[in-house]
Design an enzyme around this catalytic site. Sequence first.
Site, PDB file in Angstrom:
ATOM      1  N   ASP A 186       0.838  -1.197   0.000  1.00  0.00           N
ATOM      2  CA  ASP A 186       0.000   0.000   0.000  1.00  0.00           C
ATOM      3  C   ASP A 186       0.882   1.260   0.000  1.00  0.00           C
ATOM      4  O   ASP A 186       0.584   2.241  -0.678  1.00  0.00           O
ATOM      5  CB  ASP A 186      -0.906  -0.003   1.244  1.00  0.00           C
TER       6      ASP A 186
ATOM      7  N   HIS B  80      -4.525  -3.443   6.378  1.00  0.00           N
ATOM      8  CA  HIS B  80      -4.330  -3.690   4.943  1.00  0.00           C
ATOM      9  C   HIS B  80      -5.687  -4.118   4.384  1.00  0.00           C
ATOM     10  O   HIS B  80      -5.944  -5.291   4.134  1.00  0.00           O
ATOM     11  CB  HIS B  80      -3.271  -4.779   4.749  1.00  0.00           C
TER      12      HIS B  80
HETATM   13  C1  LMR Z   1      -3.213  -6.799  -2.516  1.00  0.00           C
HETATM   14  O1  LMR Z   1      -3.376  -5.795  -1.823  1.00  0.00           O
HETATM   15  O2  LMR Z   1      -3.018  -6.735  -3.738  1.00  0.00           O
HETATM   16  C2  LMR Z   1      -3.227  -8.173  -1.858  1.00  0.00           C
HETATM   17  O3  LMR Z   1      -3.474  -8.029  -0.491  1.00  0.00           O
HETATM   18  C3  LMR Z   1      -4.210  -9.092  -2.483  1.00  0.00           C
HETATM   19  C4  LMR Z   1      -5.641  -8.653  -2.252  1.00  0.00           C
HETATM   20  O4  LMR Z   1      -6.457  -9.483  -1.836  1.00  0.00           O
HETATM   21  O5  LMR Z   1      -5.958  -7.491  -2.510  1.00  0.00           O
END
Ligand code: LMR
Length: 321
Positions: free
Chosen positions: A147, A175
């Site tokens: 991120d 996240h």
């Molecule tokens: C991402 O952020 O790309 C990974 O965590 C996979 C997802 O499920 O988004």
Amino acid sequence: MGSIFNLSPFYIAKGDVFGKEQPIILVLLDITPMMPVLEGVVMELQDCALPLLREIIATDKEEVAFMDLDAAILVGSMPRREGMERKDLLKANVAIFKSQGAALDKYAKKTVKVLVVGNPANTNCLIAAKSAPSIPKQNFSCLTRLDHNRARSQVAIRCGVPATQVKNVIIWGNHSSTQYPDVHHCVVNMSGCEQPCFDAVKDDAWLKGDFISTVQQRGAAVIKARKLSSAMSAAKAICDHMRDLWSGTPQGEFTSMGVYSSGNSYGVLEDLIYSFPVQIKDKTWTIVDGLAINDFSRAKMDATAQELKEERDTAVEFLGV
Ligand code: LMR
């Protein structure tokens, strides 16, 4: 996570993570039905003829995989599909991290650095840490570098500069789509002169609106486009995270990592793995404290903490940990 599984070991064995002088023993753990596929990964790694790679151990046994480990990257989990939130994976995945945490506790070095990537990464990391009481919580972190890199790149593209000219973005919290990508302390180097991000971008509405939602939704956008979750960018972020953990963050810069909240920083609840701005020295992270937080940021930081609290309570109730 298949491609992460192929890509990260390659970068690690190539010397991009632990340094160009550090010989590497790679231990690859997968479930029994995947052993023939793992053999293929082993063959490819051998065929790369990498000078630092001393040994590859491929196994389906936790007691073999976690024995005497110095660093563990936990990617093994069911990936999300289009239309799912990462927390929808909680019940499917959290048991894996309880088991792997317990195995780390039993077999790994007490100094092991554990990076949790499998989603929902923050809560899985908390469960792994709770399941490994003999390993300090400081040694556990989860990946929000993906991120962080996404936020950095969005600003860089907007300013027409390379991503390396954008410093000190922050990812706060989970996240997940409640994460808060914050640019209030970010600076952009424009033609040799460092400027606050808001002055460089000159579009506050974008920075407080579409920029935030783009970063929050980027994982879902990649899944929609690829029909698979991110692989290349996730592997790169894993390597960036582990390299900084090993070798430290550059002077004057911070990065973002999901780390254990002891309740002493930014009013974030205790006993969550929450993404904070951190600086790293001697393989130890420290939360960058004392940054000014305005009301806009406060509300977003609290919302993502609330989601993490709910995830934690669901996971703890489900697992009885
Ligand atoms: C991402 O952020 O790309 C990974 O965590 C996979 C997802 O499920 O988004």
